[in-house]
Design an enzyme around this catalytic site. Structure first.
Site, PDB file in Angstrom:
ATOM      1  N   VAL A 164       0.828  -1.201   0.000  1.00 56.85           N
ATOM      2  CA  VAL A 164       0.000   0.000   0.000  1.00 56.85           C
ATOM      3  C   VAL A 164       0.867   1.257   0.000  1.00 56.85           C
ATOM      4  O   VAL A 164       0.583   2.226  -0.717  1.00 56.85           O
ATOM      5  CB  VAL A 164      -0.990   0.002   1.181  1.00 56.85           C
ATOM      6  N   TYR A 165       1.953   1.253   0.750  1.00 61.41           N
ATOM      7  CA  TYR A 165       2.853   2.421   0.766  1.00 61.41           C
ATOM      8  C   TYR A 165       3.529   2.586  -0.594  1.00 61.41           C
ATOM      9  O   TYR A 165       3.531   3.673  -1.174  1.00 61.41           O
ATOM     10  CB  TYR A 165       3.892   2.251   1.873  1.00 61.41           C
ATOM     11  N   GLY A 166       4.085   1.502  -1.109  1.00 57.07           N
ATOM     12  CA  GLY A 166       4.779   1.573  -2.393  1.00 57.07           C
ATOM     13  C   GLY A 166       3.866   1.955  -3.535  1.00 57.07           C
ATOM     14  O   GLY A 166       4.237   2.745  -4.409  1.00 57.07           O
ATOM     15  N   THR A 168       1.026   3.712  -3.427  1.00 49.69           N
ATOM     16  CA  THR A 168       0.606   5.116  -3.361  1.00 49.69           C
ATOM     17  C   THR A 168       1.758   6.051  -3.699  1.00 49.69           C
ATOM     18  O   THR A 168       1.556   7.108  -4.316  1.00 49.69           O
ATOM     19  CB  THR A 168       0.036   5.461  -1.975  1.00 49.69           C
TER      20      THR A 168
END
Length: 254
Positions: A164-166, A168
């Site tokens: 999810v971090y990567g 976004t």
């Protein structure tokens, strides 16, 4: 927004800088460095206490106040109001530093809760879009507007559990590069900054077993931010690497 910038000195004297995520980590380090270089800093973060501590340090270092704007960037309407307030008070924005972000935890994609996904997308991606949308005309009104946005090496090097971090951040990179291309014939320039592993709360959250003293302090990013705020930037085709910049600085010092 109640403070009016007083005369200052330094390479960024007279410039107006908006810094998100300014209460800690990379945002705080960027805000402090810009203020010490003479810019008037408009600092945003969710925590009033953290912003007040930043303001105390800026006042102690420069004798000048910052403008503090407690807000949650995930609530997009506040970004529009902030843009209007900057327009009414200053008429322009010279520097935007977007450091606010959230990790959302590390887990397999199939285990990410929809609520967590939505929260990370709202802050890491949607808030970036709304910031660019609300500050574009302000940056255009400056002689040489600069938008500096933090990214991550996970964009180019995906790794398990960082989905999810990567994702976004990859979308944010695409957004910033597209926006910069749209503005290529004007004075506004953008840069993506990859800080690498640094001593921040987010890094500790991601890697709790890591010795934080083995990592560069977040304050070390400050001189790079000040440099980029004044630089003749090209298209943000690839991120500015803090580690590469630091190595170049060390090499030139010998």
């Amino acid at each position: 927004m109640t403070d009016i910038p007083a005369p200052s000195t330094g390479p960024l004297a007279g410039r107006i800088a908006l810094v998100t995520g300014a209460s800690r980590g990379l945002g705080r380090a960027s805000a402090l460095a810009l203020a010490k270089a003479g810019a008037h800093v408009i600092a945003t973060a969710r925590t009033q206490g953290g912003l007040e501590e930043l303001d105390d340090e800026i006042r102690a270092a420069t004798g000048q106040p910052a403008t503090l704007v407690p807000m949650d960037l995930a609530q997009g309407g506040g970004i529009d109001q902030l843009g209007l307030a900057i327009h009414e008070r200053h008429g322009r924005l010279d520097i935007l530093v977007h450091a606010a972000a959230m990790l959302g935890g590390l887990s397999p994609i199939s285990h990410i809760e929809p609520k967590t996904w939505d929260q990370v997308v709202a802050l890491n991606l949607t808030a970036t879009y709304r910031l660019l949308r609300s500050t574009e005309r302000l940056l255009k009104a400056a002689p040489a507007g600069r938008a500096l946005v933090f990214t991550t090496g996970r964009v180019a090097r995906p790794k398990a559990f960082w989905g999810v971090y990567g994702a976004t951040k990859a979308a944010t990179d695409h957004l910033v590069r597209t926006w910069a291309d749209e503005l290529e014939h004007g004075p506004v320039r953008a840069a993506l900054i990859d800080p690498g592993a640094m001593r921040t709360k987010m890094r500790a959250e991601a890697m709790p077993g890591e010795d934080p003293l083995s990592l560069p302090d977040a304050a070390e990013i400050g001189p790079l931010i000040v440099e980029l705020a004044q630089a003749e930037l090209g298209p943000p085709d690839s991120p500015v690497s803090f580690s590469a910049w630091k190595a170049a600085q060390a090499s030139s010092a010998h």
